[in-house]
Design an enzyme around this catalytic site. Structure first.
Site, PDB file in Angstrom:
ATOM      1  N   PHE A 168      77.260   1.676  66.630  1.00  0.00           N
ATOM      2  CA  PHE A 168      76.330   3.305  66.361  1.00  0.00           C
ATOM      3  C   PHE A 168      75.142   2.106  65.189  1.00  0.00           C
ATOM      4  O   PHE A 168      75.855   1.465  64.310  1.00  0.00           O
ATOM      5  CB  PHE A 168      76.529   4.009  64.888  1.00  0.00           C
ATOM      6  CG  PHE A 168      77.540   4.826  65.621  1.00  0.00           C
ATOM      7  CD1 PHE A 168      78.189   4.709  66.910  1.00  0.00           C
ATOM      8  CD2 PHE A 168      78.069   5.832  64.991  1.00  0.00           C
ATOM      9  CE1 PHE A 168      79.500   6.252  67.471  1.00  0.00           C
ATOM     10  CE2 PHE A 168      78.540   6.755  65.497  1.00  0.00           C
ATOM     11  CZ  PHE A 168      78.713   6.791  67.258  1.00  0.00           C
ATOM     12  N   GLU A 169      74.040   2.839  66.129  1.00  0.00           N
ATOM     13  CA  GLU A 169      72.969   1.598  65.638  1.00  0.00           C
ATOM     14  C   GLU A 169      71.417   3.124  64.794  1.00  0.00           C
ATOM     15  O   GLU A 169      71.732   4.007  65.267  1.00  0.00           O
ATOM     16  CB  GLU A 169      72.688   0.562  66.484  1.00  0.00           C
ATOM     17  CG  GLU A 169      73.530  -0.403  67.080  1.00  0.00           C
ATOM     18  CD  GLU A 169      73.268  -1.855  68.096  1.00  0.00           C
ATOM     19  OE1 GLU A 169      72.198  -2.134  67.895  1.00  0.00           O
ATOM     20  OE2 GLU A 169      73.966  -1.752  68.453  1.00  0.00           O
ATOM     21  N   GLY A 170      70.742   1.713  65.291  1.00  0.00           N
ATOM     22  CA  GLY A 170      69.198   3.112  64.581  1.00  0.00           C
ATOM     23  C   GLY A 170      69.543   3.409  63.850  1.00  0.00           C
ATOM     24  O   GLY A 170      69.905   3.949  62.733  1.00  0.00           O
TER      25      GLY A 170
END
Length: 383
Positions: A168-170
């Protein structure tokens, strides 16, 4: 990591962090150096030292498409990049092979499944990686949580996979105002993610392989800031992976933080370290293996992980992302953390021969670069 294309580095801002006491770090280091308490299930039958790589299975970029059957034997965990949601908050994760229009040499579904089985028969783990640069996932409701469990399980079942990688990024993870205790999170997207992963682990049992690939912003930055913090002005995403890692540490096979595409991060020596150098990787990994006070609060310590649960994430080549580290520097990192030699400017708080290994973004980029990353790993650990 998860970069389909390299990104400019993230610039971090903020004031000084509180300093941890020498006694606290000594205690954390002793715990980490002698750790052996993670459950056998969490180790998921990996080699003593493992090499993890991401395979661009669903998209094309300048590195070229690598068929599953052509993944070199060096790679012990192969993460399929990526499963992505139908919308940010749906929890409905989908995965499909790269379209032939973009990847002319893509294999058929049946060939792909057969190649996965062959890799597993050879002792490799193949996981679905969820998220990436473009796949923002926010499980803000219990309905999204349940759909996540259902849809990820469907992907695992369809391809006969060994487990899940959370990338999971951003803006996928962010702490709500007032959510200040990583041991007791309140933010729905975080609580629901923890619940969803526990449900998947319960469904598939002790052999389920669970890995995570957060950015430094979501983990080590937590030494300075946790969410918006009591002083305001900080990014609510700061340290937002810590409650997820902590809640799932008994289920966690491997954490490989992305030591790249990062701004300067403050280590336990209260100095800022910059990506691309041996000192950066040593300092960032020392924090995971020694533990650290969250947001400078010495009464609220993120406990050390077992070294068998930790790998170091790097770009496989200069093309793969900002912060590429030369093989000679990678060797210094491993020497320092596992043998307490070759440490240079940063002295870690312990020595961890059981450090699990390395992660690379990506297998495709390493192939593009002549396999330099994997060859260096094999040479260090004897093949």
């Amino acid at each position: 990591m998860s970069l389909r294309f390299p990104l400019s580095k993230r610039v971090l801002t903020g004031a000084c962090a509180a300093v941890a006491t020498a006694g606290l770090l000594a205690t954390a280091s002793t715990t980490s150096a002698n750790a052996g308490t993670s459950s056998p299930a969490a180790k998921a039958e990996l080699p003593e030292h493992a090499l993890v790589g991401y395979l661009h299975s669903s998209f094309a970029n300048g590195s070229g498409y690598t068929r599953m059957a052509d993944v070199p034997d060096s790679w012990d965990i192969i993460d399929l990049a990526f499963g992505e949601p139908t919308s940010t908050t749906s929890g409905d994760i989908r995965f499909s092979l790269c379209p032939q229009s973009e990847c002319p040499n893509v294999e058929s579904e049946d060939e792909f499944k057969a190649a996965i089985k062959a890799k597993q028969d050879a002792g490799k783990k193949v996981l679905i990686s969820i998220g990436g640069q473009n796949g923002q996932v926010q499980l803000t409701t219990t309905a999204a949580r349940d759909k996540f469990v259902e849809s990820v399980g469907a992907i695992i079942d369809k391809y006969g996979l060994d487990g899940l990688d959370i990338d999971f990024e951003g803006h996928s993870l962010s702490l709500d105002d007032g959510d200040t205790d990583f041991k007791n999170p309140k933010t729905p997207a975080i609580v629901n993610l923890i619940s969803a992963v526990k449900s998947l682990k319960a469904k598939y049992g002790s052999g389920f392989t669970l890995t995570m690939a957060p950015e430094t912003f979501f983990v080590q930055l937590g030494y300075q800031y946790y969410g918006s913090g009591p002083f305001g002005g900080q990014d609510p995403r700061a340290g937002a992976y810590l409650p997820v890692i902590h809640a799932l540490r008994d289920d966690l096979t491997l954490l490989h933080v992305q030591d790249y595409n990062s701004g300067p991060i403050k280590g336990l020596d209260d100095q800022f370290h910059n990506m691309g150098s041996a000192d950066f990787h040593i300092a960032m990994t020392d924090m995971l293996l020694s533990g650290f006070p969250v947001a400078g609060d010495t009464k609220n310590v993120f406990p050390a992980l077992d070294p068998s649960q930790v790998a170091i994430g790097l770009p496989a080549s200069p093309n793969a992302g900002n912060g590429h580290t030369q093989p000679s520097e990678v060797t210094k990192v491993l020497n320092c953390l596992t043998k307490k030699s070759d440490c240079g400017g940063y002295e870690p708080h312990g020595s961890w021969p059981a450090l699990r290994g390395l992660m690379a973004w990506s297998i495709n980029w390493d192939n593009f670069n002549g396999g330099e990353f994997a060859k260096n790993f094999d040479a260090y650990y004897g093949g």
